[in-house]
Scaffold this motif. Structure first.
Motif, PDB file in Angstrom:
ATOM      1  N   LEU A  39      47.011  39.440  36.566  1.00  0.00           N
ATOM      2  CA  LEU A  39      48.508  38.733  36.434  1.00  0.00           C
ATOM      3  C   LEU A  39      48.013  37.726  38.181  1.00  0.00           C
ATOM      4  CD1 LEU A  39      50.256  41.060  35.106  1.00  0.00           C
ATOM      5  CD2 LEU A  39      49.352  38.988  33.905  1.00  0.00           C
ATOM      6  N   ALA A  40      48.117  37.954  38.903  1.00  0.00           N
ATOM      7  CA  ALA A  40      47.603  37.770  40.164  1.00  0.00           C
ATOM      8  C   ALA A  40      47.147  36.033  40.630  1.00  0.00           C
ATOM      9  CB  ALA A  40      47.167  38.497  41.368  1.00  0.00           C
ATOM     10  N   ALA A  41      45.469  36.172  39.346  1.00  0.00           N
ATOM     11  CA  ALA A  41      44.376  35.958  39.324  1.00  0.00           C
ATOM     12  C   ALA A  41      44.678  34.205  38.660  1.00  0.00           C
ATOM     13  CB  ALA A  41      42.979  36.281  39.293  1.00  0.00           C
ATOM     14  N   GLN A  42      45.678  35.180  38.087  1.00  0.00           N
ATOM     15  CA  GLN A  42      46.676  33.597  36.736  1.00  0.00           C
ATOM     16  C   GLN A  42      47.286  33.086  37.264  1.00  0.00           C
ATOM     17  OE1 GLN A  42      47.642  35.812  33.313  1.00  0.00           O
ATOM     18  NE2 GLN A  42      45.342  35.990  32.259  1.00  0.00           N
ATOM     19  N   LYS A  43      47.946  33.775  38.718  1.00  0.00           N
ATOM     20  CA  LYS A  43      49.338  32.929  38.879  1.00  0.00           C
ATOM     21  C   LYS A  43      47.804  31.784  39.848  1.00  0.00           C
ATOM     22  CE  LYS A  43      53.323  36.032  38.525  1.00  0.00           C
ATOM     23  NZ  LYS A  43      53.655  37.297  39.125  1.00  0.00           N
ATOM     24  N   ALA A  44      47.721  32.989  40.309  1.00  0.00           N
ATOM     25  CA  ALA A  44      46.934  32.040  41.671  1.00  0.00           C
ATOM     26  C   ALA A  44      45.825  30.899  41.102  1.00  0.00           C
ATOM     27  CB  ALA A  44      45.748  32.185  42.383  1.00  0.00           C
ATOM     28  N   ALA A  45      45.533  30.745  39.780  1.00  0.00           N
ATOM     29  CA  ALA A  45      44.914  29.331  39.102  1.00  0.00           C
ATOM     30  C   ALA A  45      46.111  28.844  38.643  1.00  0.00           C
ATOM     31  CB  ALA A  45      44.152  30.204  37.882  1.00  0.00           C
ATOM     32  N   GLU A  46      46.381  29.436  38.564  1.00  0.00           N
ATOM     33  CA  GLU A  46      47.546  27.973  37.297  1.00  0.00           C
ATOM     34  C   GLU A  46      48.610  27.479  38.724  1.00  0.00           C
ATOM     35  OE1 GLU A  46      50.121  26.455  34.964  1.00  0.00           O
ATOM     36  OE2 GLU A  46      48.153  27.489  34.905  1.00  0.00           O
TER      37      GLU A  46
END
Length: 237
Positions: A39-46
């Motif tokens: 989730l953190a990686a997805q948020k960072a990518a977004e």
């Protein structure tokens, strides 16, 4: 000292209990950590994509602003250039509206002496002038001037005694036209020019009584006394 059997048993039980506890909690904990990391990686990518999209939008706006500014600058440069009509002469359009124009070229009679195109030099006379004297300088081949005709002439007028110029059609840049032999000019002209052929240059030595008068008061501000004129007869009709 080695542990007693009872103590050893207690320790073994304790170790197994801790292993079981650890084995029972580890899968859930690892899965949660992995999910949180995803989730953190997805948020960072977004967030990164949003930043890139925002930066790209700003760059596009800047490029469009530069292009529009460039077009406006080019159009302003074009507007600054003076426009000329098709086939117009740019150099003619630069002339001021009130600029003086050159007089038309002098039209000489056909077959006349080219010297008529140049202003003559007129010198003072000698001796006492008692009568009208007509001296041909260039003989024209045109018809003779008749009384009542309108004649076109170029002339230079000087004082007979000192040769000082007081009048000249050459200075005005064009010939003058007037009726001859009918009292519209001084008597010396009326008498001296009738019979002269077109294309001629003659010198008229005129005493004061046939000019403007010998008396300055009677001359009314015009040249008094004997006068000398050199006259070119260019046309008669």
């Amino acid at each position: 000292m080695p542990a007693t059997p009872s103590q050893q048993g207690v320790d073994d039980v304790s170790e197994r209990t801790q292993e079981n506890r650890s084995e029972g909690q580890s899968p859930a904990t690892k899965a949660g950590r992995r999910l949180a990391a995803q989730l953190a990686a997805q948020k960072a990518a977004e967030a990164k994509r949003r930043r890139q999209a925002w930066a790209g939008g700003l760059a596009g706006v800047a490029v469009m602003a530069l292009l529009i500014g460039g077009f406006v600058w080019i159009d302003s440069k074009r507007d600054d250039k003076p426009s000329t009509a098709s086939g117009a002469n740019p150099s003619a359009s630069a002339a001021a509206p009130d600029a003086p124009t050159a007089p038309p070229a002098l039209q000489l009679p056909e077959g006349s002496d080219p010297a008529l195109g140049t202003k003559p030099t007129v010198k003072a006379g000698t001796g006492e002038l008692k009568k009208l004297t007509v001296t041909p300088m260039i003989k024209g081949t045109g018809p003779a001037v008749k009384k009542g005709q309108n004649i076109t002439t170029n002339y230079v007028g000087v004082f007979y005694k000192d040769g000082k110029e007081f009048d000249s059609s050459w200075n005005a840049g064009q010939p003058v036209t007037f009726p001859i032999g009918v009292g519209q000019v001084i008597p010396g002209w009326d008498q001296g020019l009738v019979g002269v052929t077109v294309g001629s240059r003659v010198q008229l030595d005129i005493p004061g009584e046939l000019a403007y008068s010998n008396d300055e008061a009677k001359a009314g501000g015009r040249p008094a006394g004997p006068l000398r004129f050199v006259v070119d007869v260019l046309a008669a009709q």
